[in-house]
Design a protein around this motif. Structure first.
Motif, PDB file in Angstrom:
ATOM      1  N   SER A 291      37.395  36.565  36.021  1.00 51.83           N
ATOM      2  CA  SER A 291      37.905  37.887  35.636  1.00 51.83           C
ATOM      3  C   SER A 291      39.061  38.279  36.551  1.00 51.83           C
ATOM      4  O   SER A 291      39.048  37.990  37.765  1.00 51.83           O
ATOM      5  N   SER A 324      26.867  36.876  44.227  1.00 47.49           N
ATOM      6  CA  SER A 324      26.583  36.928  42.790  1.00 47.49           C
ATOM      7  C   SER A 324      27.177  35.767  41.997  1.00 47.49           C
ATOM      8  O   SER A 324      26.963  35.679  40.792  1.00 47.49           O
ATOM      9  N   GLN A 326      30.014  35.568  40.997  1.00 49.13           N
ATOM     10  CA  GLN A 326      31.060  36.059  40.109  1.00 49.13           C
ATOM     11  C   GLN A 326      32.400  35.477  40.522  1.00 49.13           C
ATOM     12  O   GLN A 326      32.719  35.404  41.718  1.00 49.13           O
ATOM     13  N   PRO A 365      38.213  45.921  28.990  1.00 47.65           N
ATOM     14  CA  PRO A 365      36.785  46.160  29.229  1.00 47.65           C
ATOM     15  C   PRO A 365      36.167  47.298  28.410  1.00 47.65           C
ATOM     16  O   PRO A 365      34.966  47.264  28.136  1.00 47.65           O
ATOM     17  N   THR A 366      36.953  48.302  28.013  1.00 52.80           N
ATOM     18  CA  THR A 366      36.360  49.454  27.317  1.00 52.80           C
ATOM     19  C   THR A 366      36.784  49.564  25.857  1.00 52.80           C
ATOM     20  O   THR A 366      36.266  50.424  25.141  1.00 52.80           O
ATOM     21  N   LYS A 446      30.824  50.799  34.116  1.00 42.73           N
ATOM     22  CA  LYS A 446      29.532  50.366  34.652  1.00 42.73           C
ATOM     23  C   LYS A 446      28.673  49.749  33.551  1.00 42.73           C
ATOM     24  O   LYS A 446      28.050  48.701  33.732  1.00 42.73           O
ATOM     25  N   GLU A 447      28.658  50.428  32.420  1.00 43.12           N
ATOM     26  CA  GLU A 447      27.803  49.976  31.317  1.00 43.12           C
ATOM     27  C   GLU A 447      28.173  48.581  30.823  1.00 43.12           C
ATOM     28  O   GLU A 447      27.294  47.794  30.449  1.00 43.12           O
ATOM     29  N   CYS A 448      29.490  48.275  30.839  1.00 43.94           N
ATOM     30  CA  CYS A 448      29.903  46.949  30.344  1.00 43.94           C
ATOM     31  C   CYS A 448      30.031  45.929  31.459  1.00 43.94           C
ATOM     32  O   CYS A 448      30.507  44.802  31.234  1.00 43.94           O
ATOM     33  N   GLY A 449      29.633  46.305  32.666  1.00 43.99           N
ATOM     34  CA  GLY A 449      29.642  45.364  33.782  1.00 43.99           C
ATOM     35  C   GLY A 449      31.013  45.076  34.352  1.00 43.99           C
ATOM     36  O   GLY A 449      31.190  44.099  35.084  1.00 43.99           O
ATOM     37  N   ALA A 450      31.999  45.929  34.053  1.00 42.57           N
ATOM     38  CA  ALA A 450      33.364  45.682  34.524  1.00 42.57           C
ATOM     39  C   ALA A 450      33.681  46.395  35.845  1.00 42.57           C
ATOM     40  O   ALA A 450      34.713  46.119  36.458  1.00 42.57           O
ATOM     41  N   VAL A 452      33.522  46.736  39.535  1.00 43.49           N
ATOM     42  CA  VAL A 452      33.215  45.885  40.685  1.00 43.49           C
ATOM     43  C   VAL A 452      32.967  46.723  41.936  1.00 43.49           C
ATOM     44  O   VAL A 452      32.066  46.445  42.726  1.00 43.49           O
TER      45      VAL A 452
END
Length: 1009
Positions: A291, A324, A326, A365-366, A446-450, A452
């Protein structure tokens, strides 16, 4: 025989050239020494004195010519205030500007007044600016120039509109109703400010000012607009602008205040890499799941993201988070900072250059199904963030440049109230972007995990200077000036402009560089309407020289209210439509935007300065105008006339509290100039009067922050009282003297008096130079040095015996009075630009001018070339060097009680001293007066039979004349012995034969009375 010899020596002295530096230094040391030991000492005072009876003192009191004047040493309270107002009336302050405009003058001096804003009461910033201007104007007028100074006011704009309406809670008014109330508010503020400026003594024709809401002014402004539009410099465009949700209008850079303490919720967001850059296809295995990491202090702009920018020549790395696994892509040099911020180790997986990212795409992301490209850009920096820049073209100036280059969408999701529109989606619609909108975007990330990382970031952020609320950047259809095309011309024009201080030039150039375009349209009612019409169907603008010229003519006749008062048919008559090759008038509606007030005031050169030059000698304003009026005036003038509207710029600092704080009502440190003048309830703020306020301005270092408070004001008042003391002494000793009939020709004056005229000439040159440099502080320093060193500590202490005790019409006394009158005149004129009330008050008491004549109608300091006497200067300074040695021999003792023998080998120094005393011994020579002793013996060698208590000293004096042609280091010796003479009961000099006997001079004078 005596006069013949003196004349011959005078001719010799007149041929000699410049004094030596060392000679001058000796003089200064001598004067400094005399200051500590002789200040205020009349001959015969001090030291051990025989007792005198009351009858002895009173017997001769009426025969001594003591100073007499009704000029007061102090004026305080209401008496001071009444006297200043009385002087303004009696001396014609109100008519002075008109008088000087009507007189003949070889040169004009134009100081163009930057218009203060008509939205409040006068404050110390006004006082600093207006008094500074007035000091220079009065100086230029005194030295014979015809001053062009027309005060003005900036009358339009949002602050006035808000104050006129907001405080009243009025809404739903028509533009004309708003304009009426705004005009009334501005007129009230102007009246209060104008009254204050007049009370401060500012010279102007207060019935002939300029106001930006006058029809004639507005017409001139539209002519400038039309000229710039016809050259293609003004255009309508859809661009990001600073937008104030609190004011609901676009703002220019100059209308912003940057709040260094603004707190933002900064975020690091991950954009998944969906399409690999072609140059990195071979590394697909190591880039799977990576990412792109971006950083922004404005999370609300994420939904408007259209690209991510990188620096082509920088190095980038893919790193793996130890906590993580990531994979994140960021600039290599930012990895260490990011590891510390995330609190985990970042392992480098792959490293490459930025150019290899070309052609890559990330997933937004959104916004589902939206991909954004990776694009190169030169504005990317490595100072903060990740080295990869989130790009939202609708909400950033540099972002918009990228969009223009790569044809990206500039879709606006934010409305005029600073809220998300329906384009942002149902979750964000109607949320304020700076508050709950930001919260919601962060929640979505936050909801889509974007998301950091989130952190609080304290940084400088632009605020609306009127409402003190943060602004946003959003695209809007506005009218712009293409300043980028004017910059080079503006910089070239500035090369010919003198700027004080020179350091301000750099700031002006930096601010000029920062402005690529200037948004000049405002969505308000109180201002000059932009003279544009829009086609009802297409929205195409109708604006050309024919339409604008017609509107300008209407504005000149009726004022700009007619834009709303008249029907469109009157604003667009058939002949204008025909010349414009436009359709029927029914196809058009008038525009609703008004011009930026910086364009209003920036066009003042065209409305006020007039033909043929349209250029002022100087603009004088605070440093905030480097990005404001100085710049808007420059850009409009360069655009129309290809030159700057000013030959010089003077940039002064701001008025601050004595602690250096910005004045604020909340801090309780605001100084009201009205309270300074008239006094306040606080005992620490008595009535100082206008001249103290003016002295504060003059004495301050205007090129830095200017401190004001009780300490500074009390100091100014004490300085003026000391000055009044000197002026009172001068006036007192000129009682009964008429310079028109009793003045002594300079060639016949005593050498010490001629020397003082020589110093006065040098003083006047220094003062004139300081005023010319806008350095009134240097004027005060030069004045105070002249008074304390050359007058009070030196000349005044020497001449008291001659003034008080010589015959009233004797050559010596008249010679002294001639010098005193010239000194009084020179000092009074030197302070006149700073202290006009005091100067005119002195002039009313001073001798030698016609009844009813005022100082300001009689010219600058009179300085005759005849007064320049370098050879004479060496004579007096040589004597002062000897006096230095003499006084150092009798520390703390009274010089009048001693006889002084001066021994000099035959040569130039001896001839100089001989010009001051022809006889070998004398009690009344000019040399004896300079030494302030009982008797001076001038000889070529010390006598052998000196008494045992004689004090001996030796020294040298360097004579350097005619540029070094005459260069002689002359030695001298002195012998000091207590005098055997008695103290004269009348003059108190030790020149009498016995204690109860008058000296010969006093015997002669008393016998003739």
């Amino acid at each position: 025989m005596l006069l013949c010899r003196v004349s011959a020596v005078s001719q010799t002295l007149a041929r000699w050239g410049q004094r030596s530096h060392r000679g001058g230094g000796l003089l200064h040391r001598a004067l400094s020494f005399s200051s500590s030991r002789c200040h205020g000492v009349s001959p015969g005072e001090g030291g051990a004195q025989p007792a005198e009876t009351d009858s002895a003192r009173s017997r001769y009191r009426d025969t001594v010519l003591l100073p007499r004047t009704d000029f007061p040493l102090k004026l305080t309270g209401q008496r001071l205030l009444d006297r200043e107002v009385e002087i303004q009336r009696e001396c014609g302050f109100a008519d002075l500007y008109s008088w000087q405009r009507e007189r003949k003058a070889k040169k004009e001096f134009c100081l163009h007044d930057g218009p203060p804003y008509a939205n409040g009461d006068p404050h110390v910033g006004h006082a600093l600016n207006k008094i500074l201007k007035d000091i220079h104007n009065r100086f230029e007028m005194l030295r014979g120039r015809q001053v062009h100074y027309i005060p003005g006011w900036d009358c339009h704009g949002l602050p006035i509109e808000l104050k006129a309406l907001g405080d009243l809670g009025i809404s739903g008014l028509s533009p004309l109703q708003i304009r009426q109330k705004a005009r009334m508010f501005a007129e009230g503020a102007i009246a209060r400010q104008k009254a204050a400026f007049q009370r401060w003594g500012v010279m102007a024709d207060w019935d002939q000012c300029y106001y930006t809401y006058d029809g004639a002014y507005e017409a001139a402004q539209l002519n400038v607009f039309q000229e710039m539009h016809s050259k293609g410099l003004i255009f309508q465009g859809y661009k990001p602008v600073f937008w104030s949700p609190s004011s609901r209008t676009a703002l220019a850079e100059a209308e912003l205040e940057y709040n260094p303490g603004h707190v933002s919720r900064a975020i690091y967001a991950a954009f998944p890499l969906m399409t690999l850059p072609p140059k990195m296809a071979s590394e697909s295995a190591s880039l799977e799941g990576v990412s792109i990491l971006v950083w922004t202090t404005q999370p609300w702009t994420i939904p408007a993201n259209e690209a991510i920018c990188y620096m082509p020549n920088s190095q980038y790395s893919v790193v793996k988070r130890a906590d993580s696994s990531q994979l994140l892509l960021m600039a290599t040099e930012r990895t260490a900072n990011m590891a510390a911020l995330l609190g985990t180790e970042l392992q480098t997986v792959h490293t490459f250059t930025g150019s290899q990212l070309e052609g890559g795409f990330c997933r937004h992301p959104t916004v589902p199904d939206k991909e954004v490209p990776l694009l190169p850009a030169n504005h990317v920096t490595m100072a903060k963030g990740t080295g990869l820049v989130h790009t939202a073209p609708a909400h950033g100036m540099e972002d918009y440049s990228v969009a223009s280059q790569f044809n990206l969408s500039v879709e606006c999701m934010v409305n005029e109230d600073g809220k998300f529109t329906e384009l942002a989606g149902p979750e964000l619609q109607n949320l304020s972007v700076m508050t709950e909108g930001t919260d919601k975007v962060i929640s979505m990330l936050k909801e889509c995990g974007a998301l950091v990382k989130e952190e609080q970031c304290v940084h400088s952020y632009p605020y609306d200077w009127r409402t003190k609320q943060p602004v946003v950047i959003r695209p809007s259809k506005q009218w712009f000036i293409n300043t980028a095309s004017l910059k080079d011309k503006a910089k070239e024009a500035l090369q010919k402009v003198r700027i004080l201080p020179e350091s301000a030039r750099g700031s002006l150039l930096v601010m000029l560089d920062r402005r690529t375009y200037w948004c000049i349209s405002r969505q308000r009612s109180w201002g000059v309407p932009i003279p544009v019409f829009y086609h009802r169907e297409t929205g195409e603008a109708l604006i050309n020289k024919h339409t604008v010229s017609h509107i300008a003519t209407l504005f000149k006749e009726k004022g700009s209210d007619c834009w709303w008062e008249l029907p469109v048919e009157a604003l667009l008559p058939p002949e204008v439509l025909k010349k414009s090759k436009a359709g029927p008038v029914t196809d058009y509606i008038r525009g609703e935007d008004v011009l930026d007030i910086w364009f209003d005031s920036g066009a003042s050169w065209a409305a006020v300065l007039g033909e043929p030059d349209y250029r002022a000698d100087v603009y004088v304003e605070g440093k905030d105008q480097l990005g404001g009026w100085f710049q808007s005036s420059l850009l409009t003038s360069v655009a129309v006339k290809n030159k700057a509207p000013y030959k010089s710029l003077v940039v002064h600092g701001f008025a601050v509290s004595e602690r250096g704080e910005k004045m604020s009502k909340s801090l309780g440190n605001v100084i009201d100039p009205d309270v300074v003048i008239n006094g306040g309830q606080d005992p620490s703020m008595p009535a100082y009067g206008a001249d103290v306020l003016r002295w504060w301005v003059a004495e301050s270092n205007i090129f830095s922050e200017v401190h004001i408070g009780p300490t500074a004001l009390n100091s100014a008042r004490e300085s003026i009282i000391k000055l009044r003391n000197t002026l009172k002494f001068l006036l007192g000793n000129l009682q009964g003297f008429d310079p028109r009939t009793q003045a002594v020709d300079p060639k016949q004056m005593h050498y010490i008096d001629q020397y003082m005229l020589h110093l006065l000439r040098g003083f006047s040159i220094k003062v004139t130079d300081a005023y010319s440099e806008f350095d009134a502080g240097r004027v005060i320093r030069v004045l105070q040095a002249f008074i304390s060193r050359d007058l009070s500590s030196f000349y005044f202490s020497i001449i008291k015996d001659r003034l008080y005790c010589d015959p009233e019409d004797s050559l010596g006394r008249r010679s002294c009075q001639t010098a005193l009158e010239e000194i009084l005149d020179g000092v009074t004129r030197s302070i006149a630009p700073i202290l006009p009330h005091l100067a005119e008050e002195v002039y009313l008491h001073a001798p030698g001018h016609p009844e009813g004549e005022t100082l300001f109608k009689s010219g600058w300091i009179k300085s005759s070339p005849v007064w320049r006497q370098p050879g004479l200067e060496e004579a007096v300074e040589g004597a002062c060097a000897i006096r230095d040695s003499f006084l150092s021999s009798i520390p703390g003792k009274n010089a009048a009680q001693y006889d002084l023998t001066i021994a000099i080998e035959p040569g130039l120094l001896f001839e100089l001293m001989e010009s001051l005393q022809e006889e070998p011994t004398s009690t009344c020579s000019q040399l004896a007066e300079l030494m302030m002793v009982a008797r001076v013996n001038l000889t070529s060698e010390l006598p052998r039979d000196l008494p045992s208590d004689a004090l001996l000293n030796h020294g040298t004096f360097l004579i350097n004349l005619e540029g070094g042609v005459i260069h002689e280091d002359s030695a001298y010796s002195i012998a000091v012995v207590p005098t055997s003479a008695a103290r004269c009961p009348r003059c108190r000099r030790y020149t009498a034969e016995s204690a109860d006997c008058l000296c010969l001079r006093c015997q002669t004078i008393v016998s003739q009375t």
